[in-house]
Design an enzyme around this catalytic site. Structure first.
Site, PDB file in Angstrom:
ATOM      1  CG  HIS A  92      -2.313  -1.156   0.930  1.00  0.00           C
ATOM      2  ND1 HIS A  92      -2.207  -2.486   2.360  1.00  0.00           N
ATOM      3  CD2 HIS A  92      -3.060  -1.030   0.297  1.00  0.00           C
ATOM      4  CE1 HIS A  92      -2.783  -2.844   1.132  1.00  0.00           C
ATOM      5  NE2 HIS A  92      -3.771  -2.605   0.337  1.00  0.00           N
ATOM      6  N   GLY A 150     -16.622  -0.299  -9.918  1.00  0.00           N
ATOM      7  CA  GLY A 150     -15.862   1.190  -9.955  1.00  0.00           C
ATOM      8  C   GLY A 150     -15.661   1.626 -11.313  1.00  0.00           C
ATOM      9  CG  ASP A 183      -5.645  -1.661  -3.848  1.00  0.00           C
ATOM     10  OD1 ASP A 183      -4.732  -2.358  -4.029  1.00  0.00           O
ATOM     11  OD2 ASP A 183      -6.013  -2.025  -2.068  1.00  0.00           O
TER      12      ASP A 183
END
Ligand code: SPD
Length: 286
Positions: free
Chosen positions: A67, A144, A162
């Site tokens: 991350h 998304g 992500d």
């Protein structure tokens, strides 16, 4: 010790092209959502770990390797970082890193699978950390691709993809129409970031992503790092922007505010990671 310490322990493996990437541990959750199989184990080596459709996604003691590298090159370099979008990221790790920046005022997290969020909050709470309670975070359970298609022009300062690997629910996130929408919704000076797979285990996918992002944006470059639990352990993230490669120029005020809590990322590490393109990838991209 090159043999298992305990022959009766349980191993969980991701299989990729004749190699298996495994962790030893105990199963905590194994269920099917509308979109995918979700498995959570308590691993001996990396703490609690999440698999989607039998592929490693994250683990408590690995998540920062991934991350930090996805988030900080984008947020330390974008002109402004008031308003951001994360597509995927249901474990909360990307949101946690974004919300470390005080300048972030609003963050949309768009995750298709509510179960990933719920199970991550319950079993992997340290990955999302305080992000789940942060009033700047808005969780949207949606596709998304649809979200991005319907978003207005130039509404986000950063857009971060992500995702899991490009199959199942994540397949369309590696597609030209989607990435063109991501560019359209970025404000001038904004940065696009996408996890771009392993140059070893997924070479074709890796090259295809970089080529596609380069075709759409004026500037695009990958960085190379490592997430030891992922196939080959060797991973990449690709950044893109218009006007200039904003991601190559981190703002020192932001770097100073963020670096002390990072375990991998620093502006020095980032500089090296952008230079660390293997020769065979450089040749393939020419
Ligand atoms: N093969 C692993 C690819 C997973 C990348 N995304 C992980 C999500 C972590 N937030």
């Amino acid at each position: 010790m090159c043999t298992p310490e305990n022959q009766t322990s349980t191993w969980f493996d991701e299989y990729q092209k004749g190699v298996r990437y495994g962790l030893e541990g105990q199963i905590l959750v194994d269920e099917k959502s509308k979109y995918q199989r979700i498995t959570i184990i308590d691993s001996k080596r990396y703490g609690k770990a999440l698999l989607l459709d039998n592929c490693w996604m994250t683990a408590e003691q690995q998540e920062k390797h991934y991350h930090e590298c996805l988030v900080h090159p984008a947020l330390s370099g974008a002109l402004e970082i008031k308003r951001g979008l994360i597509v995927g990221g249901g474990d909360g790790g990307t949101a946690k890193e974004c919300l470390r920046y005080k300048e972030v005022e609003h963050l949309d997290l768009v995750e298709i699978d509510e179960h990933v969020i719920k199970l991550s909050q319950k079993y992997l709470p340290t990955i999302g950390g305080n992000a789940w309670q942060d009033p700047r975070l808005q969780i949207n359970i949606e596709d998304g691709i649809k979200w991005t298609k319907h978003a207005g022009n130039e509404v986000y300062d950063f857009v971060i993809i992500d995702s899991s690997d490009p199959k199942g629910p994540a397949k369309g996130l590696f597609n030209e129409t989607f990435i063109r929408d991501c560019k359209r919704i970025l404000r001038p000076g904004g940065i696009f970031a996408i996890q771009s797979e392993s140059p070893e285990s997924f070479l074709k996918i890796h090259l295809d992503i970089i080529r596609l992002v380069k075709k759409i944006f004026q500037f695009a470059d990958p960085i190379y790092g490592w997430v030891p639990m992922y196939p080959s352990g060797w991973w990449s993230w690709t950044f893109a922007s218009m006007g200039k490669p904003h991601y190559l120029h981190p703002h020192s005020k932001r770097v100073n505010a963020i670096s002390q809590d990072c375990i991998i990322w620093s502006s020095k590490w980032q500089k090296g990671a952008f230079e660390a393109m293997p020769a065979f990838i450089e040749r393939a991209l020419k």
